[in-house]
Design a protein around this motif. Structure first.
Motif, PDB file in Angstrom:
ATOM      1  N   THR A 172      46.130  40.650  31.137  1.00 25.48           N
ATOM      2  CA  THR A 172      45.714  42.100  31.521  1.00 25.48           C
ATOM      3  C   THR A 172      44.728  41.958  32.713  1.00 25.48           C
ATOM      4  O   THR A 172      44.818  42.574  33.805  1.00 25.48           O
ATOM      5  N   ILE A 173      43.459  41.330  32.178  1.00 27.17           N
ATOM      6  CA  ILE A 173      42.576  41.203  33.341  1.00 27.17           C
ATOM      7  C   ILE A 173      42.739  40.396  34.369  1.00 27.17           C
ATOM      8  O   ILE A 173      42.166  40.428  35.439  1.00 27.17           O
ATOM      9  N   GLY A 174      43.608  39.301  34.084  1.00 28.30           N
ATOM     10  CA  GLY A 174      43.949  38.553  35.112  1.00 28.30           C
ATOM     11  C   GLY A 174      44.825  39.178  36.332  1.00 28.30           C
ATOM     12  O   GLY A 174      44.498  38.798  37.400  1.00 28.30           O
ATOM     13  N   ALA A 175      45.673  40.151  35.820  1.00 30.27           N
ATOM     14  CA  ALA A 175      46.401  40.877  36.996  1.00 30.27           C
ATOM     15  C   ALA A 175      45.535  41.691  37.365  1.00 30.27           C
ATOM     16  O   ALA A 175      45.805  41.905  38.812  1.00 30.27           O
ATOM     17  N   LEU A 176      44.679  42.395  36.871  1.00 30.90           N
ATOM     18  CA  LEU A 176      43.795  43.472  37.301  1.00 30.90           C
ATOM     19  C   LEU A 176      42.856  42.843  38.341  1.00 30.90           C
ATOM     20  O   LEU A 176      42.922  43.165  39.664  1.00 30.90           O
ATOM     21  N   VAL A 177      42.273  42.077  38.029  1.00 30.00           N
ATOM     22  CA  VAL A 177      41.120  41.290  38.829  1.00 30.00           C
ATOM     23  C   VAL A 177      41.848  40.280  39.956  1.00 30.00           C
ATOM     24  O   VAL A 177      41.575  40.398  41.236  1.00 30.00           O
ATOM     25  N   GLY A 178      43.080  39.720  39.651  1.00 29.44           N
ATOM     26  CA  GLY A 178      43.815  39.099  40.677  1.00 29.44           C
ATOM     27  C   GLY A 178      44.259  40.035  41.777  1.00 29.44           C
ATOM     28  O   GLY A 178      44.397  39.622  42.937  1.00 29.44           O
ATOM     29  N   GLY A 179      44.727  41.164  41.344  1.00 34.55           N
ATOM     30  CA  GLY A 179      45.339  42.110  42.229  1.00 34.55           C
ATOM     31  C   GLY A 179      44.221  42.760  43.294  1.00 34.55           C
ATOM     32  O   GLY A 179      44.189  42.810  44.590  1.00 34.55           O
ATOM     33  N   TRP A 180      42.891  42.750  42.808  1.00 33.15           N
ATOM     34  CA  TRP A 180      41.726  43.116  43.487  1.00 33.15           C
ATOM     35  C   TRP A 180      41.464  41.978  44.579  1.00 33.15           C
ATOM     36  O   TRP A 180      41.245  42.415  45.657  1.00 33.15           O
ATOM     37  N   ILE A 181      41.351  40.713  43.957  1.00 28.71           N
ATOM     38  CA  ILE A 181      41.232  39.591  44.996  1.00 28.71           C
ATOM     39  C   ILE A 181      42.549  39.586  46.241  1.00 28.71           C
ATOM     40  O   ILE A 181      42.012  39.738  47.489  1.00 28.71           O
ATOM     41  N   VAL A 182      43.640  39.764  45.838  1.00 30.49           N
ATOM     42  CA  VAL A 182      44.633  39.663  46.658  1.00 30.49           C
ATOM     43  C   VAL A 182      44.444  40.888  47.769  1.00 30.49           C
ATOM     44  O   VAL A 182      44.710  40.463  49.110  1.00 30.49           O
ATOM     45  N   ASP A 183      44.190  42.029  47.290  1.00 30.31           N
ATOM     46  CA  ASP A 183      44.120  43.248  48.038  1.00 30.31           C
ATOM     47  C   ASP A 183      42.615  42.792  49.019  1.00 30.31           C
ATOM     48  O   ASP A 183      42.805  43.420  50.311  1.00 30.31           O
ATOM     49  N   HIS A 184      41.703  42.510  48.553  1.00 37.76           N
ATOM     50  CA  HIS A 184      40.652  42.175  49.326  1.00 37.76           C
ATOM     51  C   HIS A 184      40.731  40.978  50.566  1.00 37.76           C
ATOM     52  O   HIS A 184      40.619  41.189  51.676  1.00 37.76           O
ATOM     53  N   VAL A 185      41.605  39.958  50.091  1.00 42.03           N
ATOM     54  CA  VAL A 185      41.862  38.961  51.045  1.00 42.03           C
ATOM     55  C   VAL A 185      42.972  39.516  52.259  1.00 42.03           C
ATOM     56  O   VAL A 185      42.742  39.151  53.242  1.00 42.03           O
ATOM     57  N   ALA A 186      43.727  40.517  51.973  1.00 39.32           N
ATOM     58  CA  ALA A 186      44.576  41.206  52.730  1.00 39.32           C
ATOM     59  C   ALA A 186      43.815  42.070  53.744  1.00 39.32           C
ATOM     60  O   ALA A 186      44.265  41.829  55.120  1.00 39.32           O
ATOM     61  N   THR A 187      42.544  42.505  53.427  1.00 44.97           N
ATOM     62  CA  THR A 187      41.979  43.110  54.526  1.00 44.97           C
ATOM     63  C   THR A 187      40.825  42.394  55.044  1.00 44.97           C
ATOM     64  O   THR A 187      40.408  42.510  56.178  1.00 44.97           O
ATOM     65  N   ARG A 188      40.366  41.139  54.324  1.00 44.34           N
ATOM     66  CA  ARG A 188      39.182  40.206  54.898  1.00 44.34           C
ATOM     67  C   ARG A 188      39.606  38.925  54.729  1.00 44.34           C
ATOM     68  O   ARG A 188      39.247  38.252  53.604  1.00 44.34           O
ATOM     69  N   PRO A 189      40.642  38.502  55.677  1.00 44.63           N
ATOM     70  CA  PRO A 189      41.093  37.001  55.447  1.00 44.63           C
ATOM     71  C   PRO A 189      39.864  35.988  55.351  1.00 44.63           C
ATOM     72  O   PRO A 189      40.210  34.658  54.805  1.00 44.63           O
ATOM     73  N   ASP A 190      38.599  36.025  55.792  1.00 42.83           N
ATOM     74  CA  ASP A 190      37.673  35.156  55.936  1.00 42.83           C
ATOM     75  C   ASP A 190      36.673  35.364  54.601  1.00 42.83           C
ATOM     76  O   ASP A 190      35.537  35.076  54.882  1.00 42.83           O
ATOM     77  N   THR A 191      37.414  35.785  53.653  1.00 43.48           N
ATOM     78  CA  THR A 191      36.648  36.191  52.510  1.00 43.48           C
ATOM     79  C   THR A 191      36.013  34.754  52.020  1.00 43.48           C
ATOM     80  O   THR A 191      36.533  33.702  52.134  1.00 43.48           O
ATOM     81  N   VAL A 192      34.753  34.833  51.225  1.00 46.60           N
ATOM     82  CA  VAL A 192      34.168  33.672  50.373  1.00 46.60           C
ATOM     83  C   VAL A 192      34.465  33.773  49.079  1.00 46.60           C
ATOM     84  O   VAL A 192      33.754  34.925  48.587  1.00 46.60           O
ATOM     85  N   LEU A 193      35.133  33.085  48.209  1.00 50.30           N
ATOM     86  CA  LEU A 193      35.454  33.240  46.789  1.00 50.30           C
ATOM     87  C   LEU A 193      34.702  32.202  46.199  1.00 50.30           C
ATOM     88  O   LEU A 193      34.601  31.140  46.173  1.00 50.30           O
ATOM     89  N   GLY A 194      33.912  32.727  44.839  1.00 54.94           N
ATOM     90  CA  GLY A 194      33.374  31.744  44.240  1.00 54.94           C
ATOM     91  C   GLY A 194      34.266  31.319  42.939  1.00 54.94           C
ATOM     92  O   GLY A 194      34.631  32.412  42.209  1.00 54.94           O
ATOM     93  N   LEU A 195      34.594  30.232  42.832  1.00 56.78           N
ATOM     94  CA  LEU A 195      35.579  29.771  41.895  1.00 56.78           C
ATOM     95  C   LEU A 195      34.953  29.002  40.703  1.00 56.78           C
ATOM     96  O   LEU A 195      34.348  27.952  40.943  1.00 56.78           O
ATOM     97  N   ALA A 196      34.826  29.807  39.549  1.00 61.97           N
ATOM     98  CA  ALA A 196      34.339  29.251  38.362  1.00 61.97           C
ATOM     99  C   ALA A 196      35.375  28.384  37.727  1.00 61.97           C
ATOM    100  O   ALA A 196      36.536  28.391  37.887  1.00 61.97           O
ATOM    101  N   ASN A 197      34.865  27.402  36.852  1.00 67.08           N
ATOM    102  CA  ASN A 197      35.739  26.480  35.846  1.00 67.08           C
ATOM    103  C   ASN A 197      35.865  27.203  34.823  1.00 67.08           C
ATOM    104  O   ASN A 197      35.130  28.022  34.370  1.00 67.08           O
ATOM    105  N   GLY A 198      36.623  26.176  33.845  1.00 61.42           N
ATOM    106  CA  GLY A 198      36.705  26.636  32.556  1.00 61.42           C
ATOM    107  C   GLY A 198      38.097  27.530  32.306  1.00 61.42           C
ATOM    108  O   GLY A 198      38.591  27.737  33.222  1.00 61.42           O
ATOM    109  N   SER A 199      38.361  27.977  31.106  1.00 62.88           N
ATOM    110  CA  SER A 199      39.448  28.598  30.637  1.00 62.88           C
ATOM    111  C   SER A 199      39.361  30.251  31.041  1.00 62.88           C
ATOM    112  O   SER A 199      40.397  30.618  31.354  1.00 62.88           O
TER     113      SER A 199
END
Length: 70
Positions: A15-42
């Motif tokens: 549920t959270i994966g789809a919700l947050v992932g959707g927000w990121i996809v939407d953001h990248v669509a409007t700001r292709p030069d986005t900087v993402l902080g990518l955490a490790n772990g499960s």
């Protein structure tokens, strides 16, 4: 910042994966030069799975995104 209330006892990963992932996809669509902080772990794995699915389906490109490994 967005606050999301999820009922206790539910399988929150997909549920959270789809919700947050959707927000990121939407953001990248409007700001292709986005900087993402990518955490490790499960914990972020469901979000990353959603991003991979969206990329494979052609809904998002990460060509101009900068990733910072945390």
């Amino acid at each position: 910042m967005r606050v999301v209330q999820v009922p206790v006892g539910t399988d929150t990963g997909p549920t959270i994966g789809a919700l947050v992932g959707g927000w990121i996809v939407d953001h990248v669509a409007t700001r292709p030069d986005t900087v993402l902080g990518l955490a490790n772990g499960s914990s972020p794995a469901p979000v990353y799975a959603h991003l991979v699915d969206a990329h494979r389906a052609g809904r998002v490109s990460f060509a101009d995104v900068t990733g910072v490994l945390l």
